[in-house]
Design a protein around this motif. Structure first.
Motif: not given
Length: 305
Positions: A16-21, A193-200, A226-235
């Protein structure tokens, strides 16, 4: 002030030092969680080590009044993974969620892939997800609850070129998640699980060798981490208490629930089969249900919305 869905929770986010994390960790903290920021500070291919990225994200969280702690242990090492979880418990008193996000890439066509390239990617993605999950499982079981959020990929679920190591690891993570969900459901523990589509950094390694590929990459850039984060928080939250053993994908503003392998068509012969009969009868009957050799972009072929 929006409701804090993670108030009172303690979350470990690996890589989580960068990107999706990083975006997941920031939103977890904004939603009230105390977060352990784990990152070895390595390059995309796993080389090097720096304490900088993890500490920088801690500073970002503390700047808006959140609580976080930095950790630079490697998830690929079982002892390191155990230390990550212990740090959460020692620092914040408990652990409620693990987000298995850490990963590296060593893309290579299969027939050119070295054993070291295979091993390195499996160790971080698949073994790392196992090690951290295993370290947290006893705490979750004892307290009667907890949530795992694992990062899989359509590279594994569907397929992609030159990613045998990554694809195998990511499909393995989907199987690992389902097993955790089955084994720990009686203790109130969930695994998705989440399969993310994100520019990283990972997507940034895509080779751009044609105008079509360049156009595709420009579209992918719209899909921010940032588009991935809301689903991770919800789950991770109690709002998802009845969501378990599922695979989701997030693509810009779209959320998908993904299919899981099930029989689609069968043939039966009371006398059994010979190789010749399979060739003459079984395969012609089954062929209409075959999957084509798709890559992820073939299946997700429309522009991000």
């Amino acid at each position: 002030m929006e409701q804090q869905m993670m108030k009172g929770k303690v979350v470990v986010v690996t890589g989580s030092g960068g990107g999706i994390g990083r975006d997941i960790a920031l939103l977890m903290a904004r939603q009230g969680a105390k977060v352990v920021i784990n990152d070895v500070g390595a390059s995309l291919t796993g080389e090097g080590h720096s304490t900088g990225p993890a500490h920088q994200v801690v500073k970002e969280i503390e700047a808006f009044g959140g609580e976080a702690a930095a950790n630079t242990d490697s998830v690929a090492d079982p002892l390191g993974a155990a230390r990550i979880v212990e740090q959460a418990v020692d620092t914040f008193g408990r652990i409620d969620c693990v987000v298995n996000n850490a990963g590296i890439l060593r893309d290579r066509f299969f027939h050119k892939m070295s054993a070291e390239e295979w091993d390195a990617v499996l160790k971080v993605h698949l073994y790392g997800s196992y090690h951290v999950s295993r370290a947290a499982a006893d705490h979750f079981k004892e307290q009667g609850g907890g949530a795992f959020v694992h990062m899989t990929s359509t590279s594994g679920l569907i397929g992609n070129l030159a990613q045998a190591n990554y694809s195998a690891a990511k499909l393995g993570i989907a199987g690992l998640s389902k097993s955790i969900a089955l084994d720990l459901q009686k203790y109130g523990v969930r695994s998705n699980c989440i399969a993310p589509f994100a520019w990283s950094r990972m997507i940034n390694s895509i080779k751009v060798d044609s105008p079509e590929q360049e156009a595709r990459v420009e579209k992918i850039k719209q899909m921010t981490p940032a588009k991935i984060a809301p689903l991770a928080v919800y789950l991770a939250s109690d709002a998802a208490r009845d969501v378990n053993g599922q695979i989701f994908a997030v693509r810009n503003n779209e959320i998908f629930v993904m299919s899981q392998p099930r029989p689609v068509r069968s043939v039966h012969r009371s006398g059994g089969w010979t190789p010749e009969l399979i060739a003459e009868h079984a395969m012609p009957a089954l062929r209409s249900s075959f999957h084509s050799l798709d890559v992820s972009a073939d299946v997700f072929s429309w522009d991000p919305v």
